[in-house]
Design a protein around this motif. Structure first.
Motif, PDB file in Angstrom:
ATOM      1  N   LEU A   1       0.851  -1.187   0.000  1.00 31.02           N
ATOM      2  CA  LEU A   1       0.000   0.000   0.000  1.00 31.02           C
ATOM      3  C   LEU A   1       0.887   1.236   0.000  1.00 31.02           C
ATOM      4  O   LEU A   1       1.704   1.425   0.912  1.00 31.02           O
ATOM      5  CB  LEU A   1      -0.920   0.016   1.226  1.00 31.02           C
ATOM      6  N   MET A   2       0.755   2.048  -1.037  1.00 29.31           N
ATOM      7  CA  MET A   2       1.448   3.332  -1.072  1.00 29.31           C
ATOM      8  C   MET A   2       0.680   4.322  -0.206  1.00 29.31           C
ATOM      9  O   MET A   2      -0.524   4.534  -0.416  1.00 29.31           O
ATOM     10  CB  MET A   2       1.520   3.882  -2.501  1.00 29.31           C
ATOM     11  N   VAL A   3       1.372   4.917   0.746  1.00 32.57           N
ATOM     12  CA  VAL A   3       0.744   5.889   1.643  1.00 32.57           C
ATOM     13  C   VAL A   3       1.636   7.123   1.720  1.00 32.57           C
ATOM     14  O   VAL A   3       2.853   7.044   1.473  1.00 32.57           O
ATOM     15  CB  VAL A   3       0.524   5.304   3.052  1.00 32.57           C
ATOM     16  N   PRO A   4       1.064   8.286   2.053  1.00 29.43           N
ATOM     17  CA  PRO A   4       1.916   9.460   2.262  1.00 29.43           C
ATOM     18  C   PRO A   4       2.929   9.184   3.364  1.00 29.43           C
ATOM     19  O   PRO A   4       2.661   8.460   4.327  1.00 29.43           O
ATOM     20  CB  PRO A   4       0.913  10.543   2.683  1.00 29.43           C
ATOM     21  N   ALA A   5       4.103   9.751   3.235  1.00 29.11           N
ATOM     22  CA  ALA A   5       5.189   9.464   4.172  1.00 29.11           C
ATOM     23  C   ALA A   5       4.820   9.803   5.613  1.00 29.11           C
ATOM     24  O   ALA A   5       5.317   9.162   6.544  1.00 29.11           O
ATOM     25  CB  ALA A   5       6.442  10.228   3.751  1.00 29.11           C
ATOM     26  N   ARG A   6       3.927  10.782   5.809  1.00 27.01           N
ATOM     27  CA  ARG A   6       3.535  11.182   7.172  1.00 27.01           C
ATOM     28  C   ARG A   6       2.214  10.534   7.609  1.00 27.01           C
ATOM     29  O   ARG A   6       1.670  10.885   8.658  1.00 27.01           O
ATOM     30  CB  ARG A   6       3.421  12.708   7.241  1.00 27.01           C
ATOM     31  N   HIS A   7       1.714   9.604   6.830  1.00 27.53           N
ATOM     32  CA  HIS A   7       0.441   8.953   7.164  1.00 27.53           C
ATOM     33  C   HIS A   7       0.627   8.037   8.377  1.00 27.53           C
ATOM     34  O   HIS A   7       1.704   7.445   8.560  1.00 27.53           O
ATOM     35  CB  HIS A   7      -0.047   8.146   5.956  1.00 27.53           C
ATOM     36  N   PRO A   8      -0.405   7.882   9.230  1.00 27.07           N
ATOM     37  CA  PRO A   8      -0.287   6.978  10.391  1.00 27.07           C
ATOM     38  C   PRO A   8       0.095   5.553  10.024  1.00 27.07           C
ATOM     39  O   PRO A   8       0.746   4.855  10.818  1.00 27.07           O
ATOM     40  CB  PRO A   8      -1.687   7.039  11.017  1.00 27.07           C
ATOM     41  N   LEU A   9      -0.293   5.087   8.826  1.00 25.62           N
ATOM     42  CA  LEU A   9       0.040   3.714   8.430  1.00 25.62           C
ATOM     43  C   LEU A   9       1.489   3.575   7.991  1.00 25.62           C
ATOM     44  O   LEU A   9       1.996   2.453   7.886  1.00 25.62           O
ATOM     45  CB  LEU A   9      -0.883   3.263   7.285  1.00 25.62           C
ATOM     46  N   ALA A  10       2.157   4.682   7.711  1.00 26.31           N
ATOM     47  CA  ALA A  10       3.507   4.615   7.147  1.00 26.31           C
ATOM     48  C   ALA A  10       4.501   3.969   8.104  1.00 26.31           C
ATOM     49  O   ALA A  10       5.482   3.362   7.669  1.00 26.31           O
ATOM     50  CB  ALA A  10       3.976   6.016   6.766  1.00 26.31           C
ATOM     51  N   GLY A  11       4.269   4.086   9.405  1.00 24.26           N
ATOM     52  CA  GLY A  11       5.217   3.537  10.359  1.00 24.26           C
ATOM     53  C   GLY A  11       4.967   2.101  10.738  1.00 24.26           C
ATOM     54  O   GLY A  11       5.724   1.529  11.528  1.00 24.26           O
ATOM     55  N   ARG A  12       3.936   1.489  10.184  1.00 26.36           N
ATOM     56  CA  ARG A  12       3.616   0.103  10.556  1.00 26.36           C
ATOM     57  C   ARG A  12       4.472  -0.891   9.771  1.00 26.36           C
ATOM     58  O   ARG A  12       4.851  -0.637   8.623  1.00 26.36           O
ATOM     59  CB  ARG A  12       2.144  -0.189  10.265  1.00 26.36           C
ATOM     60  N   PRO A  13       4.728  -2.058  10.351  1.00 21.32           N
ATOM     61  CA  PRO A  13       5.442  -3.099   9.603  1.00 21.32           C
ATOM     62  C   PRO A  13       4.581  -3.714   8.504  1.00 21.32           C
ATOM     63  O   PRO A  13       5.108  -4.237   7.519  1.00 21.32           O
ATOM     64  CB  PRO A  13       5.802  -4.130  10.670  1.00 21.32           C
ATOM     65  N   SER A  14       3.245  -3.672   8.674  1.00 22.38           N
ATOM     66  CA  SER A  14       2.338  -4.196   7.660  1.00 22.38           C
ATOM     67  C   SER A  14       0.954  -3.606   7.894  1.00 22.38           C
ATOM     68  O   SER A  14       0.682  -3.023   8.952  1.00 22.38           O
ATOM     69  CB  SER A  14       2.269  -5.729   7.689  1.00 22.38           C
ATOM     70  N   VAL A  15       0.097  -3.760   6.883  1.00 27.15           N
ATOM     71  CA  VAL A  15      -1.281  -3.282   6.994  1.00 27.15           C
ATOM     72  C   VAL A  15      -2.217  -4.418   6.617  1.00 27.15           C
ATOM     73  O   VAL A  15      -1.819  -5.413   6.015  1.00 27.15           O
ATOM     74  CB  VAL A  15      -1.550  -2.063   6.093  1.00 27.15           C
ATOM     75  N   SER A  16      -3.500  -4.220   6.974  1.00 29.24           N
ATOM     76  CA  SER A  16      -4.547  -5.188   6.638  1.00 29.24           C
ATOM     77  C   SER A  16      -5.470  -4.584   5.597  1.00 29.24           C
ATOM     78  O   SER A  16      -5.589  -3.352   5.479  1.00 29.24           O
ATOM     79  CB  SER A  16      -5.348  -5.546   7.894  1.00 29.24           C
ATOM     80  N   VAL A  17      -6.146  -5.441   4.863  1.00 32.11           N
ATOM     81  CA  VAL A  17      -7.152  -4.958   3.918  1.00 32.11           C
ATOM     82  C   VAL A  17      -8.235  -4.188   4.660  1.00 32.11           C
ATOM     83  O   VAL A  17      -8.810  -3.233   4.140  1.00 32.11           O
ATOM     84  CB  VAL A  17      -7.755  -6.133   3.122  1.00 32.11           C
ATOM     85  N   GLU A  18      -8.504  -4.564   5.895  1.00 33.41           N
ATOM     86  CA  GLU A  18      -9.506  -3.854   6.687  1.00 33.41           C
ATOM     87  C   GLU A  18      -9.098  -2.402   6.953  1.00 33.41           C
ATOM     88  O   GLU A  18      -9.946  -1.531   7.158  1.00 33.41           O
ATOM     89  CB  GLU A  18      -9.747  -4.579   8.013  1.00 33.41           C
ATOM     90  N   ASP A  19      -7.793  -2.116   6.948  1.00 37.33           N
ATOM     91  CA  ASP A  19      -7.330  -0.750   7.176  1.00 37.33           C
ATOM     92  C   ASP A  19      -7.770   0.200   6.061  1.00 37.33           C
ATOM     93  O   ASP A  19      -7.775   1.426   6.256  1.00 37.33           O
ATOM     94  CB  ASP A  19      -5.798  -0.719   7.289  1.00 37.33           C
ATOM     95  N   LEU A  20      -8.127  -0.343   4.905  1.00 37.40           N
ATOM     96  CA  LEU A  20      -8.541   0.513   3.793  1.00 37.40           C
ATOM     97  C   LEU A  20      -9.821   1.275   4.112  1.00 37.40           C
ATOM     98  O   LEU A  20     -10.092   2.322   3.516  1.00 37.40           O
ATOM     99  CB  LEU A  20      -8.744  -0.326   2.522  1.00 37.40           C
ATOM    100  N   ALA A  21     -10.615   0.769   5.054  1.00 35.89           N
ATOM    101  CA  ALA A  21     -11.850   1.461   5.435  1.00 35.89           C
ATOM    102  C   ALA A  21     -11.556   2.809   6.092  1.00 35.89           C
ATOM    103  O   ALA A  21     -12.425   3.687   6.129  1.00 35.89           O
ATOM    104  CB  ALA A  21     -12.685   0.589   6.362  1.00 35.89           C
ATOM    105  N   ASP A  22     -10.352   2.977   6.575  1.00 31.65           N
ATOM    106  CA  ASP A  22      -9.978   4.229   7.237  1.00 31.65           C
ATOM    107  C   ASP A  22      -9.134   5.122   6.334  1.00 31.65           C
ATOM    108  O   ASP A  22      -8.476   6.056   6.813  1.00 31.65           O
ATOM    109  CB  ASP A  22      -9.193   3.918   8.523  1.00 31.65           C
ATOM    110  N   THR A  23      -9.145   4.850   5.035  1.00 27.32           N
ATOM    111  CA  THR A  23      -8.337   5.621   4.092  1.00 27.32           C
ATOM    112  C   THR A  23      -9.200   6.076   2.918  1.00 27.32           C
ATOM    113  O   THR A  23     -10.397   5.746   2.829  1.00 27.32           O
ATOM    114  CB  THR A  23      -7.176   4.776   3.537  1.00 27.32           C
ATOM    115  N   THR A  24      -8.582   6.803   2.010  1.00 29.42           N
ATOM    116  CA  THR A  24      -9.198   7.155   0.726  1.00 29.42           C
ATOM    117  C   THR A  24      -8.343   6.549  -0.372  1.00 29.42           C
ATOM    118  O   THR A  24      -7.133   6.827  -0.449  1.00 29.42           O
ATOM    119  CB  THR A  24      -9.264   8.686   0.541  1.00 29.42           C
ATOM    120  N   LEU A  25      -8.949   5.709  -1.196  1.00 34.61           N
ATOM    121  CA  LEU A  25      -8.208   5.041  -2.266  1.00 34.61           C
ATOM    122  C   LEU A  25      -8.099   5.944  -3.486  1.00 34.61           C
ATOM    123  O   LEU A  25      -9.066   6.620  -3.869  1.00 34.61           O
ATOM    124  CB  LEU A  25      -8.893   3.748  -2.678  1.00 34.61           C
TER     125      LEU A  25
END
Length: 300
Positions: free
Chosen positions: A168-192
């Motif tokens: 998942l490409m995310v902005p460098a300052r996005h909260p997900l950027a610091g995680r080791p991995s993300v879930s498909v469920e995390d997409l509900a909290d983003t804008t694709l």
């Protein structure tokens, strides 16, 4: 008997006319007569009865014709098949790819294809994701290596050549950027940020840019990108996130973008496509080499 004698004899046996036989063979009429006389001397008997009005086979001539004709037809058929096969690999073959890592696989296959078929030319071009099947249908390319799924009645979806982990490409300052991995469920909290284009199959968009998570939570879609670099720029600008192959981070790096791997998303499969109506031995051979070279590169 030599080949030219067999052809002259069988042609005259069919035409029963020296001038027409000469025209078909591209020889002078006198040359045809010389060939037949020489053959008759070798056989030891006349093969044709000749008068000023007609030419007819003698009984020995009919016997020779009946014995030679099946074998001659078989030889001609074998030569024709060989010529057809040779034409199938000579000349240009046009191959498309939709991602840089797909292009590398295509180029590796092209090098091997040209080594095996020196008379063949391989032309390679990039296919944009906003019109993934357009060049195939416009007869601009013969086959391509691209992201699956593709399910079209006029397009043959060949084997999966390789698959890549999804990130998942995310902005460098996005909260997900610091995680080791993300879930498909995390997409509900983003804008694709999806790819856009009227020619993109809807089922492909649904597979790559879903509207809901597996648990049924809605996923918001933001501005679309026409080209891949636009998607990178939009992500870097904080307009949203976008799924991609993890390998994209090595080809399209941007200081404002971070790539985070999914731990529960299926890999992206890359496979070969070609128009069903234009499938040839050349296309099949190139597809086989692409699959083989991709597997060899993976093992190495």
């Amino acid at each position: 008997m030599e080949r030219h004698e067999i052809e002259a004899f069988l042609t005259l046996a069919e035409e029963l006319h020296f001038r027409r036989t000469a025209d078909r063979l591209g020889l002078a009429q006198g040359r045809v007569s010389q060939i037949i006389k020489k053959l008759e001397r070798r056989i030891g008997a006349p093969l044709f009865d000749r008068t000023s009005r007609r030419v007819a086979l003698t009984p020995i001539g009919r016997q020779l014709r009946d014995g030679l004709l099946p074998a001659h037809r078989q030889i001609q058929s074998a030569i024709g098949q060989a010529r057809t096969a040779a034409r199938g690999f000579a000349g240009p073959i046009r191959v498309g790819f939709s991602a840089s890592w797909s292009g590398e696989a295509v180029i590796a296959a092209a090098d091997l294809f040209q080594a095996r078929h020196p008379d063949a030319e391989v032309h390679i071009r990039e296919v944009q994701l906003n019109d993934p099947l357009g060049p195939l249908r416009a007869d601009e390319i013969d086959l391509q290596l691209t992201e699956f799924p593709i399910r079209e009645p006029d397009i043959t979806a060949g084997p999966v050549v390789f698959s890549e982990p999804r990130g998942l490409m995310v902005p460098a300052r996005h909260p997900l950027a610091g995680r080791p991995s993300v879930s498909v469920e995390d997409l509900a909290d983003t804008t694709l940020i999806p790819m856009t284009g009227e020619a993109i199959p809807q089922y492909w968009l649904d597979a790559v840019y879903p509207r809901r998570t597996p648990a049924g939570r809605p996923i918001q879609h933001g501005p679309g990108a026409t080209y891949w670099q636009e998607a990178v720029t939009l992500v870097a600008s904080g307009k949203g996130v976008s799924p991609a192959s993890l390998r994209a981070a090595h080809y399209y790096s941007h200081p404002g973008v971070a790539m985070v791997p999914f731990h529960d998303a299926p890999p992206i499969e890359y496979g070969l496509l070609w128009p069903t109506a234009r499938e040839t031995a050349r296309v099949r051979a190139f597809a086989e080499l692409t699959l083989r070279t991709a597997r060899t590169r993976k093992e190495d």
